[in-house]
Design a protein around this motif. Sequence first.
Motif, PDB file in Angstrom:
ATOM      1  N   LEU A  66      71.338 -37.663  44.658  1.00  0.00           N
ATOM      2  CA  LEU A  66      72.653 -37.495  44.029  1.00  0.00           C
ATOM      3  C   LEU A  66      73.179 -38.821  43.487  1.00  0.00           C
ATOM      4  N   ARG A  67      72.851 -39.923  44.168  1.00  0.00           N
ATOM      5  CA  ARG A  67      73.240 -41.239  43.628  1.00  0.00           C
ATOM      6  C   ARG A  67      72.543 -41.494  42.298  1.00  0.00           C
ATOM      7  N   ARG A  68      71.323 -40.993  42.165  1.00  0.00           N
ATOM      8  CA  ARG A  68      70.598 -41.150  40.902  1.00  0.00           C
ATOM      9  C   ARG A  68      71.201 -40.257  39.819  1.00  0.00           C
ATOM     10  N   PHE A  69      71.628 -39.040  40.211  1.00  0.00           N
ATOM     11  CA  PHE A  69      72.280 -38.136  39.266  1.00  0.00           C
ATOM     12  C   PHE A  69      73.635 -38.664  38.818  1.00  0.00           C
ATOM     13  N   PHE A  70      74.376 -39.234  39.773  1.00  0.00           N
ATOM     14  CA  PHE A  70      75.763 -39.643  39.519  1.00  0.00           C
ATOM     15  C   PHE A  70      75.958 -41.108  39.907  1.00  0.00           C
ATOM     16  N   PRO A  71      75.361 -42.025  39.150  1.00  0.00           N
ATOM     17  CA  PRO A  71      75.453 -43.449  39.512  1.00  0.00           C
ATOM     18  C   PRO A  71      76.851 -43.999  39.250  1.00  0.00           C
ATOM     19  N   ASP A  72      77.155 -45.131  39.861  1.00  0.00           N
ATOM     20  CA  ASP A  72      78.419 -45.814  39.580  1.00  0.00           C
ATOM     21  C   ASP A  72      78.402 -46.298  38.136  1.00  0.00           C
ATOM     22  N   ALA A  73      79.497 -46.050  37.444  1.00  0.00           N
ATOM     23  CA  ALA A  73      79.559 -46.383  36.018  1.00  0.00           C
ATOM     24  C   ALA A  73      79.711 -47.875  35.759  1.00  0.00           C
ATOM     25  N   TYR A  74      80.348 -48.595  36.650  1.00  0.00           N
ATOM     26  CA  TYR A  74      80.673 -49.985  36.370  1.00  0.00           C
ATOM     27  C   TYR A  74      79.971 -50.969  37.296  1.00  0.00           C
ATOM     28  N   VAL A  75      79.031 -50.505  38.064  1.00  0.00           N
ATOM     29  CA  VAL A  75      78.336 -51.390  38.998  1.00  0.00           C
ATOM     30  C   VAL A  75      76.915 -51.618  38.499  1.00  0.00           C
ATOM     31  N   ASP A  76      76.547 -52.880  38.360  1.00  0.00           N
ATOM     32  CA  ASP A  76      75.192 -53.232  37.939  1.00  0.00           C
ATOM     33  C   ASP A  76      74.563 -54.091  39.034  1.00  0.00           C
ATOM     34  N   PRO A  77      73.620 -53.491  39.812  1.00  0.00           N
ATOM     35  CA  PRO A  77      73.031 -54.250  40.914  1.00  0.00           C
ATOM     36  C   PRO A  77      72.248 -55.480  40.446  1.00  0.00           C
ATOM     37  N   GLU A  78      71.863 -55.501  39.176  1.00  0.00           N
ATOM     38  CA  GLU A  78      71.106 -56.637  38.633  1.00  0.00           C
ATOM     39  C   GLU A  78      72.013 -57.798  38.244  1.00  0.00           C
ATOM     40  N   GLU A  79      73.298 -57.511  38.089  1.00  0.00           N
ATOM     41  CA  GLU A  79      74.221 -58.551  37.622  1.00  0.00           C
ATOM     42  C   GLU A  79      75.113 -59.022  38.774  1.00  0.00           C
ATOM     43  N   PRO A  80      74.951 -60.259  39.213  1.00  0.00           N
ATOM     44  CA  PRO A  80      75.782 -60.753  40.311  1.00  0.00           C
ATOM     45  C   PRO A  80      77.248 -60.831  39.877  1.00  0.00           C
ATOM     46  N   ALA A  81      78.130 -60.580  40.842  1.00  0.00           N
ATOM     47  CA  ALA A  81      79.558 -60.621  40.538  1.00  0.00           C
ATOM     48  C   ALA A  81      80.285 -61.302  41.680  1.00  0.00           C
ATOM     49  N   SER A  82      81.400 -61.920  41.335  1.00  0.00           N
ATOM     50  CA  SER A  82      82.244 -62.526  42.362  1.00  0.00           C
ATOM     51  C   SER A  82      82.846 -61.393  43.199  1.00  0.00           C
ATOM     52  N   PRO A  83      83.328 -61.695  44.402  1.00  0.00           N
ATOM     53  CA  PRO A  83      83.951 -60.641  45.219  1.00  0.00           C
ATOM     54  C   PRO A  83      85.085 -59.924  44.480  1.00  0.00           C
ATOM     55  N   ARG A  84      85.860 -60.683  43.715  1.00  0.00           N
ATOM     56  CA  ARG A  84      86.975 -60.069  42.980  1.00  0.00           C
ATOM     57  C   ARG A  84      86.456 -59.137  41.891  1.00  0.00           C
ATOM     58  N   ASP A  85      85.451 -59.607  41.125  1.00  0.00           N
ATOM     59  CA  ASP A  85      84.871 -58.760  40.078  1.00  0.00           C
ATOM     60  C   ASP A  85      84.188 -57.528  40.674  1.00  0.00           C
ATOM     61  N   ALA A  86      83.512 -57.711  41.794  1.00  0.00           N
ATOM     62  CA  ALA A  86      82.831 -56.590  42.446  1.00  0.00           C
ATOM     63  C   ALA A  86      83.836 -55.530  42.876  1.00  0.00           C
ATOM     64  N   GLU A  87      84.974 -55.975  43.423  1.00  0.00           N
ATOM     65  CA  GLU A  87      86.004 -55.023  43.847  1.00  0.00           C
ATOM     66  C   GLU A  87      86.616 -54.315  42.645  1.00  0.00           C
ATOM     67  N   GLU A  88      86.831 -55.054  41.566  1.00  0.00           N
ATOM     68  CA  GLU A  88      87.382 -54.460  40.348  1.00  0.00           C
ATOM     69  C   GLU A  88      86.429 -53.406  39.776  1.00  0.00           C
TER      70      GLU A  88
END
Length: 200
Positions: A66-88
């Motif tokens: 189901l995670r593959r069917f309905f992935p997070d739209a704004y999360v890219d596991p390949e792109e590192p993000a600051s804690p603030r950006d990750a929360e946003e």
Amino acid sequence: MPGHFEPLPGGGAAVALDDVEISIIRSLAVQLLELIGPGPAEDAPDDPLAELFADGPSEPPADPVLRRFFPDAYVDPEEPASPRDAEERRVHSAEFRRYTENDLRAGKRENALAVIRSLDALTSVGDGGAVLKLSQEESQQWLGALNDLRLAIGSRLEITDEDDTDVLYRLPDDDQRKPMVMAYLWLGGLQETLVATLMS
């Protein structure tokens, strides 16, 4: 025609399936329906607007398929993000999921149901099989369902790229994954010929 789709005059597609193939596809489509689950209107079946206005979930599903069917739209596991950006990104993904996941689930349910209905309507011919004839619209629903079935099986087999697929071809016959691999490859062949048929 056995084992692959061919175009029908005037649009649509046809494929010859034997009883075992019909049974396998139907069983997989039923399992797909069970995995996707009922819609939010199941709690209020007399209200035709219940599903239309129901909020979807805000958290990603626990099941990897189901995670593959309905992935997070704004999360890219390949792109590192600051804690603030990750929360946003997490907040935006949750909001997007709330407004889109119900519709996506409904579409996948409809495609799986279309597969089951068309198989249930088949009349067996003398040699223990039948010719499935699909309209253009039914062909599109089958294409969506075949894609979902392959994604589901691929997730269970932990296929993430082409190299993983190559390994599957070399599995020994006594490997417990072999039946799933055979279904994955067979459905891929059906999907490929259906795409080619619809593009011809």
